[in-house]
Design a protein around this motif. Structure first.
Motif, PDB file in Angstrom:
ATOM      1  N   TYR A 257     -10.543  -0.967   2.093  1.00 47.51           N
ATOM      2  CA  TYR A 257      -9.504  -0.054   1.607  1.00 47.51           C
ATOM      3  C   TYR A 257      -9.523   1.204   2.460  1.00 47.51           C
ATOM      4  O   TYR A 257     -10.540   1.892   2.548  1.00 47.51           O
TER       5      TYR A 257
ATOM      6  N   VAL B 120      -9.151   0.564  -6.265  1.00 46.65           N
ATOM      7  CA  VAL B 120      -9.502  -0.807  -5.878  1.00 46.65           C
ATOM      8  C   VAL B 120      -9.712  -1.671  -7.113  1.00 46.65           C
ATOM      9  O   VAL B 120      -9.215  -2.804  -7.193  1.00 46.65           O
TER      10      VAL B 120
ATOM     11  N   LEU C 289      -4.973  -2.016   2.060  1.00 45.97           N
ATOM     12  CA  LEU C 289      -5.957  -2.757   1.271  1.00 45.97           C
ATOM     13  C   LEU C 289      -5.882  -4.210   1.730  1.00 45.97           C
ATOM     14  O   LEU C 289      -4.881  -4.892   1.482  1.00 45.97           O
TER      15      LEU C 289
ATOM     16  N   SER D  83       0.828  -1.203   0.000  1.00 49.90           N
ATOM     17  CA  SER D  83       0.000   0.000   0.000  1.00 49.90           C
ATOM     18  C   SER D  83       0.864   1.255   0.000  1.00 49.90           C
ATOM     19  O   SER D  83       2.002   1.254   0.492  1.00 49.90           O
TER      20      SER D  83
END
Length: 367
Positions: free
Chosen positions: A260, A275, A236, A222
């Motif tokens: 998320y 996403v 995430l 991330s």
């Protein structure tokens, strides 16, 4: 000690707003106020504030407003929620330690009756603040957003929230935490063919099919995103998986829930696009989203606040109601007593030292 308002229930606890902060927090913790049952604690707060001539009170359901009307050039909101998550054998409060080392243990001590105690002490102490003040005590923060008292007021009576700046007393280790992260939930669905587990080759296992998704999430790194000088670390992750109907049946459906946490530089569309990009090739359905709040620390009133309370700010990891103020164009920060990692824990607690740090900082800034 403030007396209960005329007509109040005879057993309504009296809250002493000018006495010992630890005692005030203990009194608040001892009034059970699980979400949906905030009436009694709101009654007690209203009764304690009612005798203060410098404050104008207004109540809307179990949301209570206390305002100064001094004609100052700026108005600041100090807000806190009065509800808690369910009790787990941790009411009434217990105090350990001595003097400034005392610690209040009990449901809500950290999240966030410590912040409410600070609000009340500041409300009583500042009879002529340098900025006009709106104190807000609201209900239903710990449950779904449509029940949130602050959200309801923002929707129905936004004029009551008008301000130059807002401070939310959520636990932040008595330091300034700017803005907050956004949060998005998504579901990824896998389908298969049911069969008897003794003849598994006749089916197709939907739970096994989720393996590639879990591997992708496990291998994902991330981002760390800088927003107005604060670095927000995103995340995430798979947070829930469900599938199967019995111990002898090959599952024909599996759903993985993904969460998320994103930096406040993204809106809902940008978060969804991210996403879907990371999870390309999978059947993704977005189920919920709440955008974050930019810190707003570049505003003069915010810079003045940070300087008054210590001169440094940190990012807020998590979502809080500062986002509701941000959506109205009001910069907001989190600043409250207690360690946020203890929110909702059975051993929830708040140090007396944090109460004093937050109260004294607000008095310096607003005095």
């Amino acid at each position: 000690m403030a007396a209960p308002a005329t007509g109040a229930a005879p057993d309504l606890p009296a809250l002493d707003l000018t006495g010992d902060l630890t005692d005030l927090l203990v009194a608040l913790v001892d009034i059970e106020s699980v979400s949906g049952d905030e009436g009694r604690v709101t009654d007690a707060i209203e009764a304690a504030l009612r005798p203060l001539a410098h404050l104008e009170l207004e109540r809307d359901g179990d949301v209570l407003f206390a305002r100064t009307q001094l004609g100052r050039a700026e108005r600041v909101v100090l807000a806190g929620h009065t509800d808690t998550v369910p009790i787990a054998g941790n009411v009434p409060a217990v105090v350990t330690g001595e003097g400034d080392e005392r610690v209040v243990h009990g449901r809500g001590a950290c999240d966030m009756k410590g912040g409410v105690a600070v609000q009340l002490a500041v409300a009583a102490a500042l009879t002529a603040p340098s900025r006009d003040l709106t104190f807000i005590f609201y209900d239903h923060e710990e449950v779904e957003a449509e029940l949130n008292g602050l959200n309801r007021i923002a929707r129905e009576r936004p004029e009551l929230l008008e301000a130059t700046f807002a401070v939310l007393g959520e636990p932040s280790n008595a330091r300034v935490e700017g803005g907050c992260q956004g949060t998005m939930r998504a579901e990824v669905t896998f389908t298969g063919v049911a069969a008897h587990s003794a003849r598994s080759w006749m089916g197709r296992n939907a739970v096994h099919a989720a393996g590639p998704l879990l591997e992708r999430l496990s291998g994902h790194t991330s981002a760390e995103v800088e927003v107005e000088g604060l670095v927000y670390r995103e995340g995430l992750n798979a947070v829930r998986i469900s599938g199967g109907i019995a111990g002898n049946v090959i599952p024909d459906r599996c759903v993985v829930e993904v969460n998320y946490r994103f930096a406040p530089d993204k809106d809902a569309a940008a978060a969804e696009a991210y996403v879907r990009e990371v999870l390309h090739g999978f059947d993704v359905t977005i189920t919920d989203v709440a955008v974050g709040a930019r810190p707003g620390l570049d505003r003069p009133v915010a810079a003045d606040f940070v300087a008054a309370v210590g001169g440094e700010a940190w990012p807020k990891f998590g979502w809080t109601d500062v986002a509701r103020f941000s959506s109205l164009g009001i910069p907001a920060v989190n600043f409250g007593p207690g360690n946020p990692s203890k929110a909702h824990a059975d051993d929830e607690f708040c140090p007396t030292a944090d109460l004093h740090t937050c109260r004294d900082a607000l008095l310096r800034w607003l005095g």
